[in-house]
Enzyme design. Sequence first.
Site, mmCIF file in Angstrom:
data_model
loop_
_atom_site.group_PDB
_atom_site.id
_atom_site.type_symbol
_atom_site.label_atom_id
_atom_site.label_comp_id
_atom_site.label_asym_id
_atom_site.label_seq_id
_atom_site.Cartn_x
_atom_site.Cartn_y
_atom_site.Cartn_z
ATOM 1 N N LYS A 97 0.668 -1.281 0.026
ATOM 2 C CA LYS A 97 -0.099 -0.078 0.028
ATOM 3 C C LYS A 97 0.926 1.333 -0.002
ATOM 4 C CE LYS A 97 -3.767 -2.229 2.059
ATOM 5 N NZ LYS A 97 -5.209 -1.921 3.129
ATOM 6 N N ASN A 118 -4.993 1.903 -1.516
ATOM 7 C CA ASN A 118 -5.540 0.657 -1.451
ATOM 8 C C ASN A 118 -6.471 0.453 -2.608
ATOM 9 O OD1 ASN A 118 -7.851 2.238 -0.526
ATOM 10 N ND2 ASN A 118 -8.829 0.477 0.275
ATOM 11 N N ASP A 134 -9.794 2.884 2.749
ATOM 12 C CA ASP A 134 -9.372 2.108 4.101
ATOM 13 C C ASP A 134 -9.963 2.749 5.084
ATOM 14 O OD1 ASP A 134 -8.352 -0.413 3.269
ATOM 15 O OD2 ASP A 134 -6.639 0.352 3.320
ATOM 16 N N GLY A 168 0.147 0.273 5.722
ATOM 17 C CA GLY A 168 -0.728 1.085 5.009
ATOM 18 C C GLY A 168 -2.168 1.138 5.213
ATOM 19 N N ALA A 169 -2.713 0.326 5.574
ATOM 20 C CA ALA A 169 -4.327 0.274 6.265
ATOM 21 C C ALA A 169 -4.130 1.096 7.417
ATOM 22 C CB ALA A 169 -4.960 -1.089 6.471
ATOM 23 N N ARG A 191 5.736 -2.297 16.137
ATOM 24 C CA ARG A 191 6.712 -3.096 16.158
ATOM 25 C C ARG A 191 8.074 -2.334 16.322
ATOM 26 N NH1 ARG A 191 9.821 -5.775 12.973
ATOM 27 N NH2 ARG A 191 8.810 -5.286 11.136
ATOM 28 N N THR A 192 8.184 -1.701 15.134
ATOM 29 C CA THR A 192 9.349 -0.604 14.812
ATOM 30 C C THR A 192 9.106 0.686 15.276
ATOM 31 O OG1 THR A 192 9.026 -0.398 12.631
ATOM 32 C CG2 THR A 192 10.447 -2.365 13.252
#
Length: 376
Positions: A97, A118, A134, A168-169, A191-192
């Site tokens: 995305k 998207n 989205d 992306g979403a 996570r990052t």
Amino acid sequence: MSTRNPSIGLELARLESHLANTFSPDVRAYQRFAGIIGDRPSQYAKSPSLWNAAFTALGLNAMFLPLDVDQPKLPDVVRVLRASERLLGFSVTVPYKVSILPLLDEVEEKASRIGAVNTVARMADGRLVGYNTDGSGFLASLTAPVVDRPLCDGSIAGMDVLLIGAGGAARAVAFFLADQIAPGRLFLANRTDAAGQDVARAVNAAYGNAIAVGEEQIGELAGRVGLIVNGSTKGQAGLRRLADERVVMLEPYSALAPATPAPVPAGLDPASDEARRRWFEASRPDIEQNNRRSLEIAAHAPAATAAYDLVYAPTETVFLRHLRYSGHRTANGKGMNIAQAVDAFCDRVCAEYLRDSGFEATAVRRRVTEEMSRVW
């Protein structure tokens, strides 16, 4: 045969040569087509069944195809699609995305601001124009009855929300949520840290109420927010091929806790029973740790806190199951998936095709919504 407008079979053969999946022979009977680009949409995407039901209900000679694309092949796939006069457009799912943006000819303003696409429509002159449905699809399903009772009744203004993920979403949802919950705060956990901070900066430039946090803060924040949204791929069915070509599975994991799955052993067919067995043996300690932490967080979240997962395959992720077990209201991505698909079908990808076919906008939107809801 005209080289300018080759047969559908030839066009699909060119496309198929760059894909990780193949098409059934009967798709060559149709005159127009659309599709969904992702790493492995043929394994989990609902879009083909939704769009094909709508095409059939409207009597249109078109079909919708899953397009499994490995990262190095993405530019080639987009090039072939741009050249096809039979293409109506295509959807874009994980993990492309964001990375598809430079391959498009134009991106609408809101999608450009979000930094993710998207939906792509092919114009009559061959230009590929990107949109993002989205965020609007998410809000529609969160606060209005798309297919089921909405998770949140009425306004969400002033609500603090925790959004997990920065893909992306999740980026699209972050922009739409930040706008609707103000003066509430939007906490972004990823996570990052760098990716979460990037989304927070972009949202803050528009709305000023986003705060990037680390995954280790999810437990604390779950006890303070009115809504938890998973916009990551944790819990999603199917195989996930990472940028370094390692293959992992995320379905056994909850979004409420860190996940460090082992890769599927090299040299084995990732879809084989042996590969799954060996992957599970290697990943089981991490899965157990993730699930234990998730259950702890779910058990201590306030009763009024609701949970929404953008993932819809499986229909109930570990994240949603743990929140449901602990007495919370939950919803999966079904409503969002239908709402964004109706928007993309009626207003973007097929808009000109529908007008040329003589359909009235309001009536066709109602019919498409009914059909997509029926087959989901």
